[in-house]
Write an enzyme that holds these catalytic residues in place. Structure first.
Site, PDB file in Angstrom:
ATOM      1  N   SER A 102       0.831  -1.194   0.000  1.00 35.06           N
ATOM      2  CA  SER A 102       0.000   0.000   0.000  1.00 35.06           C
ATOM      3  C   SER A 102       0.874   1.256   0.000  1.00 35.06           C
ATOM      4  O   SER A 102       1.661   1.458  -0.916  1.00 35.06           O
ATOM      5  CB  SER A 102      -0.946  -0.045   1.207  1.00 35.06           C
ATOM      6  OG  SER A 102      -1.897   0.986   1.166  1.00 35.06           O
ATOM      7  N   HIS A 127      -2.383  -1.586  -4.055  1.00 30.22           N
ATOM      8  CA  HIS A 127      -3.837  -1.513  -4.155  1.00 30.22           C
ATOM      9  C   HIS A 127      -4.278  -0.062  -4.075  1.00 30.22           C
ATOM     10  O   HIS A 127      -3.496   0.823  -3.743  1.00 30.22           O
ATOM     11  CB  HIS A 127      -4.547  -2.380  -3.111  1.00 30.22           C
ATOM     12  CG  HIS A 127      -4.289  -1.993  -1.686  1.00 30.22           C
ATOM     13  ND1 HIS A 127      -4.266  -2.907  -0.670  1.00 30.22           N
ATOM     14  CD2 HIS A 127      -4.046  -0.798  -1.089  1.00 30.22           C
ATOM     15  CE1 HIS A 127      -4.029  -2.294   0.481  1.00 30.22           C
ATOM     16  NE2 HIS A 127      -3.892  -1.018   0.248  1.00 30.22           N
TER      17      HIS A 127
END
Length: 208
Positions: A102, A127
């Protein structure tokens, strides 16, 4: 059980002035090495940004080595670190050991081009920004719009730093996307995968 993160080793050095002791992270900071270990939040971002600004004040031309082992965290905190990396004059080399997920992967790719490294067993996860909101429908809508702004900004910056089309980045971020170190190199997120310390690698060269 005691929190092992509170058990920080101390390093003792001898000099003409006597004996001095440092915690291990302060000693590494003297070598221009900064660690991000754990969540990206306001506290960790403040520490990382302060250390980068301190090292820039010491020597604005000498590189900083930024080691990342992070599951990600707060988007705004990650952007604070990203903006500081771009703002200071020092080139910032990044290295992933363990995991960069992330916001961790976002900061990994934000290093100086040619100086972004992953160790061979590192895991990189991409993501889109996450959001969970409660409250009135109008408030939820505003939060969702803000998350979409973050998403568009991240897509643009991933594309810029990794040399990929924005459409490709958007497809990649649509769901959790897991990469090995070699996958990350091929995707353009890092420039090198190193198994051993390279003598000419600025990221890990000791200061003189």
């Amino acid at each position: 059980m005691r929190d092992t993160m509170n058990l920080i080793p101390m390093v003792v050095e001898q000099s003409a002035r006597g004996e001095r002791s440092f915690d291990i992270f302060s000693r590494l900071l003297r070598e221009r090495i900064i660690f991000l270990n754990g969540q990206v939040d306001d506290n960790s971002a403040a520490l990382v940004c302060a250390q980068m600004l301190h090292l820039e004040a010491e020597n604005p031309k000498k590189e900083i080595a930024f080691y990342i082992n992070s599951p990600g965290g707060v988007v705004s905190s990650g952007f604070a670190i990203y903006d500081t990396m771009q703002f200071i004059k020092c080139p910032v080399a990044t290295l992933c050991l363990g995991t960069a997920a992330s916001m961790g992967s976002f900061l990994l790719m934000a290093g100086e081009r040619g100086m972004r490294v992953a160790l061979p067993n590192a895991s990189i996860i991409l993501h889109q920004p996450l959001g969970g909101f409660q409250g009135q429908a109008s408030d939820i809508e505003r939060h969702a719009q803000n998350v979409m702004r973050h998403k568009r900004r991240m897509i643009r910056l991933y594309a810029e730093h990794c040399g990929r089309a924005e459409e490709d980045v958007e497809r990649t971020l649509d769901r959790d996307f897991f990469m090995t170190a070699e996958d990350a190199r091929e995707w353009g997120l890092v420039d090198h995968v190193y198994r051993r310390r390279a003598g000419d690698l600025p990221l890990i060269a000791p200061s003189s």
